[in-house]
Design a protein around this motif. Structure first.
Motif, PDB file in Angstrom:
ATOM      1  N   THR A  50      57.416-106.993 -51.167  1.00  0.00           N
ATOM      2  CA  THR A  50      55.807-107.756 -51.394  1.00  0.00           C
ATOM      3  C   THR A  50      56.021-108.446 -52.686  1.00  0.00           C
ATOM      4  O   THR A  50      56.630-108.263 -53.478  1.00  0.00           O
ATOM      5  CB  THR A  50      54.643-106.841 -51.357  1.00  0.00           C
ATOM      6  N   VAL A  51      54.954-109.643 -52.627  1.00  0.00           N
ATOM      7  CA  VAL A  51      54.772-110.731 -53.584  1.00  0.00           C
ATOM      8  C   VAL A  51      53.258-110.669 -53.774  1.00  0.00           C
ATOM      9  O   VAL A  51      52.679-111.270 -52.814  1.00  0.00           O
ATOM     10  CB  VAL A  51      55.403-111.948 -53.361  1.00  0.00           C
ATOM     11  N   GLU A  52      52.853-110.552 -55.029  1.00  0.00           N
ATOM     12  CA  GLU A  52      51.425-110.559 -55.318  1.00  0.00           C
ATOM     13  C   GLU A  52      51.409-111.898 -56.106  1.00  0.00           C
ATOM     14  O   GLU A  52      52.150-112.244 -56.918  1.00  0.00           O
ATOM     15  CB  GLU A  52      50.770-109.509 -56.213  1.00  0.00           C
ATOM     16  N   PHE A  53      50.279-112.864 -55.358  1.00  0.00           N
ATOM     17  CA  PHE A  53      50.148-114.362 -56.193  1.00  0.00           C
ATOM     18  C   PHE A  53      48.800-114.514 -56.039  1.00  0.00           C
ATOM     19  O   PHE A  53      48.140-114.076 -55.269  1.00  0.00           O
ATOM     20  CB  PHE A  53      51.327-115.214 -55.491  1.00  0.00           C
ATOM     21  N   THR A  54      48.371-115.700 -56.559  1.00  0.00           N
ATOM     22  CA  THR A  54      47.177-116.616 -56.329  1.00  0.00           C
ATOM     23  C   THR A  54      47.490-117.848 -56.001  1.00  0.00           C
ATOM     24  O   THR A  54      48.468-118.500 -56.165  1.00  0.00           O
ATOM     25  CB  THR A  54      46.356-116.340 -57.608  1.00  0.00           C
ATOM     26  N   VAL A  55      46.665-118.395 -55.018  1.00  0.00           N
ATOM     27  CA  VAL A  55      46.548-119.842 -54.515  1.00  0.00           C
ATOM     28  C   VAL A  55      45.321-120.152 -54.883  1.00  0.00           C
ATOM     29  O   VAL A  55      44.263-119.728 -54.456  1.00  0.00           O
ATOM     30  CB  VAL A  55      46.954-120.008 -53.211  1.00  0.00           C
ATOM     31  N   CYS A  56      45.160-121.314 -55.954  1.00  0.00           N
ATOM     32  CA  CYS A  56      43.995-121.813 -56.298  1.00  0.00           C
ATOM     33  C   CYS A  56      43.027-120.716 -56.813  1.00  0.00           C
ATOM     34  O   CYS A  56      41.703-120.887 -56.311  1.00  0.00           O
ATOM     35  CB  CYS A  56      43.397-122.874 -55.318  1.00  0.00           C
ATOM     36  N   GLY A  57      43.434-119.592 -57.547  1.00  0.00           N
ATOM     37  CA  GLY A  57      42.692-118.551 -57.668  1.00  0.00           C
ATOM     38  C   GLY A  57      42.321-117.613 -56.731  1.00  0.00           C
ATOM     39  O   GLY A  57      41.723-116.662 -57.317  1.00  0.00           O
ATOM     40  N   ILE A  58      42.643-117.603 -55.515  1.00  0.00           N
ATOM     41  CA  ILE A  58      42.463-116.685 -54.567  1.00  0.00           C
ATOM     42  C   ILE A  58      43.751-115.723 -54.551  1.00  0.00           C
ATOM     43  O   ILE A  58      44.708-116.047 -54.394  1.00  0.00           O
ATOM     44  CB  ILE A  58      42.532-117.455 -53.218  1.00  0.00           C
TER      45      ILE A  58
END
Length: 158
Positions: A50-58
């Motif tokens: 798994t990879v945890e990330f944000t897209v435009c703060g989401i």
């Protein structure tokens, strides 16, 4: 951990996708990469799970779950843009990195995830309602990437 996180299923490229999103969109970053602690059916110790990330703060989590569940248009990110330059930048980044154009401001990245690159002028025209919304909508229906100048002209009745 966030109370609500968007979970995106990838075949095997969640980390590559997350890194691309973090380089492309503001307020985006990869926050964690989780690897398999041992071998498992279909994978080996050390493979990215798994990879945890944000897209435009989401907040998002990408799961390398294999090919069983491909992305569909049933889910998309909608990115609001302020002008043609910003619209072009995001559209070109997605399409130019192995993605594909679609209609009405939609495009698909190389991992199959769908994006709506939507200039605010279009959203504002639709919110105005009436003839203005109809003209903007009809103009949009003829486009792939949204042309801000054409939407503005349609709003004015031109």
């Amino acid at each position: 951990m966030n109370k609500n996180t968007i979970c995106l299923w990838f075949d095997r490229d969640a980390e590559e996708a997350a890194r691309f999103y973090s380089e492309t969109f503001p307020d985006s970053e990869v926050t964690a990469v989780r690897k398999a602690p041992s071998d498992f059916p279909g994978g080996k110790e050390g493979d990215v799970l798994t990879v945890e990330f944000t897209v435009c703060g989401i907040p998002c989590i990408g799961i390398n779950g294999g090919p069983t569940f491909p992305q569909t248009e049933a889910f998309s990110f909608q990115i609001a843009t302020d002008d043609q330059e910003e619209t072009d930048r995001y559209w070109d980044a997605i399409v130019g990195n192995g993605g594909a154009e679609s209609a009405c401001g939609w495009c698909k990245d190389k991992w199959g995830l769908n994006w709506q690159i939507t200039p605010r002028v279009l959203t504002e025209a639709m919110a105005a309602g009436g003839d203005e919304a109809q003209r903007a909508f009809e103009a949009m229906m003829t486009m792939q990437k949204i042309d801000v100048a054409r939407i503005e002209a349609a709003r004015r009745g031109g």
